[in-house]
Design a protein around this motif. Structure first.
Motif, PDB file in Angstrom:
ATOM      1  N   LEU A 104       0.839  -1.206   0.000  1.00  0.00           N
ATOM      2  CA  LEU A 104       0.000   0.000   0.000  1.00  0.00           C
ATOM      3  C   LEU A 104       0.873   1.255   0.000  1.00  0.00           C
ATOM      4  N   LEU A 105       1.883   1.305   0.861  1.00  0.00           N
ATOM      5  CA  LEU A 105       2.732   2.499   0.903  1.00  0.00           C
ATOM      6  C   LEU A 105       3.482   2.685  -0.421  1.00  0.00           C
ATOM      7  N   LEU A 106       3.994   1.592  -0.986  1.00  0.00           N
ATOM      8  CA  LEU A 106       4.715   1.715  -2.256  1.00  0.00           C
ATOM      9  C   LEU A 106       3.792   2.260  -3.343  1.00  0.00           C
TER      10      LEU A 106
ATOM     11  N   TRP B 185     -12.986   5.815   9.748  1.00  0.00           N
ATOM     12  CA  TRP B 185     -11.549   5.974   9.445  1.00  0.00           C
ATOM     13  C   TRP B 185     -11.107   4.987   8.357  1.00  0.00           C
ATOM     14  N   LEU B 186     -11.631   3.754   8.397  1.00  0.00           N
ATOM     15  CA  LEU B 186     -11.299   2.789   7.331  1.00  0.00           C
ATOM     16  C   LEU B 186     -11.714   3.335   5.966  1.00  0.00           C
TER      17      LEU B 186
ATOM     18  N   GLU C  43      -8.307   7.483  -0.109  1.00  0.00           N
ATOM     19  CA  GLU C  43      -7.117   8.269  -0.460  1.00  0.00           C
ATOM     20  C   GLU C  43      -6.649   7.934  -1.884  1.00  0.00           C
ATOM     21  N   PRO C  44      -6.071   8.922  -2.579  1.00  0.00           N
ATOM     22  CA  PRO C  44      -5.565   8.657  -3.927  1.00  0.00           C
ATOM     23  C   PRO C  44      -4.509   7.547  -3.926  1.00  0.00           C
ATOM     24  N   ARG C  45      -4.484   6.770  -5.005  1.00  0.00           N
ATOM     25  CA  ARG C  45      -3.522   5.662  -5.194  1.00  0.00           C
ATOM     26  C   ARG C  45      -3.725   4.509  -4.221  1.00  0.00           C
ATOM     27  N   HIS C  46      -4.872   4.468  -3.520  1.00  0.00           N
ATOM     28  CA  HIS C  46      -5.143   3.335  -2.627  1.00  0.00           C
ATOM     29  C   HIS C  46      -5.245   2.048  -3.442  1.00  0.00           C
ATOM     30  N   VAL C  47      -4.726   0.961  -2.923  1.00  0.00           N
ATOM     31  CA  VAL C  47      -4.902  -0.360  -3.561  1.00  0.00           C
ATOM     32  C   VAL C  47      -5.443  -1.343  -2.535  1.00  0.00           C
ATOM     33  N   PRO C  48      -6.366  -2.221  -2.956  1.00  0.00           N
ATOM     34  CA  PRO C  48      -6.870  -3.250  -2.028  1.00  0.00           C
ATOM     35  C   PRO C  48      -5.823  -4.335  -1.740  1.00  0.00           C
ATOM     36  N   LEU C  49      -6.027  -5.031  -0.624  1.00  0.00           N
ATOM     37  CA  LEU C  49      -5.109  -6.091  -0.200  1.00  0.00           C
ATOM     38  C   LEU C  49      -4.909  -7.132  -1.305  1.00  0.00           C
ATOM     39  N   THR C  50      -5.951  -7.447  -2.029  1.00  0.00           N
ATOM     40  CA  THR C  50      -5.885  -8.565  -2.965  1.00  0.00           C
ATOM     41  C   THR C  50      -5.324  -8.202  -4.343  1.00  0.00           C
ATOM     42  N   THR C  51      -4.877  -6.938  -4.501  1.00  0.00           N
ATOM     43  CA  THR C  51      -4.320  -6.554  -5.802  1.00  0.00           C
ATOM     44  C   THR C  51      -2.907  -7.105  -5.944  1.00  0.00           C
TER      45      THR C  51
ATOM     46  N   ALA D  15      -0.238   1.083   9.014  1.00  0.00           N
ATOM     47  CA  ALA D  15       0.043  -0.105   9.826  1.00  0.00           C
ATOM     48  C   ALA D  15      -1.236  -0.653  10.449  1.00  0.00           C
ATOM     49  N   LEU D  16      -2.094   0.242  10.944  1.00  0.00           N
ATOM     50  CA  LEU D  16      -3.315  -0.220  11.613  1.00  0.00           C
ATOM     51  C   LEU D  16      -4.407  -0.616  10.627  1.00  0.00           C
ATOM     52  N   TYR D  17      -4.427   0.029   9.470  1.00  0.00           N
ATOM     53  CA  TYR D  17      -5.458  -0.265   8.472  1.00  0.00           C
ATOM     54  C   TYR D  17      -5.343  -1.701   7.951  1.00  0.00           C
TER      55      TYR D  17
END
Lengths: 203, 203
Positions: B18-20, B185-186, B192-200, B161-163
């Motif tokens: 996600l951060l990358l 908050w989730l 947020e821009p450039r967000h990607v889901p866990l399964t991508t 980290a918490l998300y």
């Protein structure tokens, strides 16, 4: 003046006491009795909603929890946190290792053995916790095979974080005999100027 | 180019992916099969003696382990790590909270439910792990009562980290209905821009 909310027997609290001594930083020390629920009062939960010591209170009343975050706060800009970007992250790597793969096994086993009665149900957790504690010590031994300190060839908060509970591993029934590099490193830490033992009551 | 050793289902690995993505940083992605022991080979243990993903390998071959240390490495000097000394330590406070008081309960319960058979002995751990997971969610809810983000009124690596494991808490059988501030908050993070889901799958 800084105020440290703490408990004398806490390895996590000792990390902060040790660093404050190394830095020669005076502070006010407030001991809380965990068994009497003093970390669960509304007053303390306002300082740390997670209800744990240590907590560092700054002069403006701001509070900081989590022992390794407190170490970082106090040590940034001192020789105990390196300036190099990768070395800084490696210090954090070992601090997260400590909190995830070491403290719940070494420190929690020590807590169970020292503070809970022999017939307490949590005693059944010990075999698994001690097995994982030995795995953590093995990881440390391999890392120290050709290093004197955990990161950047000098004494940093990574060493302080790992020292706090490792040097009392015998109180968790762990004999450090199989890990000679760990034992030599413990002596190195204890030999540093301004070192204080865990049981030294501040002030 | 950076290389990330990872597993697609890992919440800890997802933090780094996600951060990358948020940073727009290209990287090579290597998936390891945990069930086939690919994190226990001598080759991988040379990268991380603790035998866990994620591991970030830098261009010079240096390796960094522990998801939250990798986040810090990648984010220092970007808006995802504040510059103020106390705010930086508060970011670390929440990351240590995540690794000590959240991940072993939310993420490990999710792992047990998704990857271990219904008659596996580790299922007996679930009641206690879920109780502590709820306590962690309660701490988060109280903190978010009058805040949009965990630290410094902006999206930082503490939120990332918490998300990572909170947004899949339902896969750990946790219904987030009692924690409306956490749910809001989730959504904020996911928007947020450039967000990607866990399964991508990267790349």
């Amino acid at each position: 003046m800084l105020t440290l909310y703490d408990n004398l027997d806490s390895g996590n609290g000792y990390k902060v006491r040790l660093l404050l001594s190394l830095l020669g930083q005076p502070y006010r020390w407030v001991e809380l009795d965990l068994e009497r629920g003093e970390t669960r009062t509304p007053q303390f939960l306002a300082k740390n909603p997670n209800g744990r010591v240590p907590v560092l209170e700054l002069e403006d009343g701001s509070c900081l929890a989590e022992s390794d975050a407190i170490l970082w706060y106090l040590a940034e800009g001192t020789p105990f946190v390196p300036e190099d970007r990768l070395a800084r992250a490696q210090v954090l790597q070992w601090m997260f290792f400590e909190q995830y793969s070491h403290e719940p096994y070494v420190a929690t086993s020590r807590y169970i053995l020292r503070h809970l009665p022999p017939d307490h149900p949590r005693r059944t957790e010990l075999p698994q916790r001690l097995e994982r504690a030995r795995a953590a010590l093995e990881v440390m031994e391999r890392h120290l095979e050709w290093r004197r300190w955990f990161v950047a060839d000098r004494y940093t908060v990574a060493d302080i974080a790992l020292y706090a509970n490792t040097h009392v591993a015998h109180e968790a029934s762990l004999d450090l005999e199989p890990w000679p590099k760990v034992r030599a490193w413990l002596e190195r830490v204890a030999g540093e100027p301004r070192h204080v033992p865990l049981t030294t009551r501040p002030g």
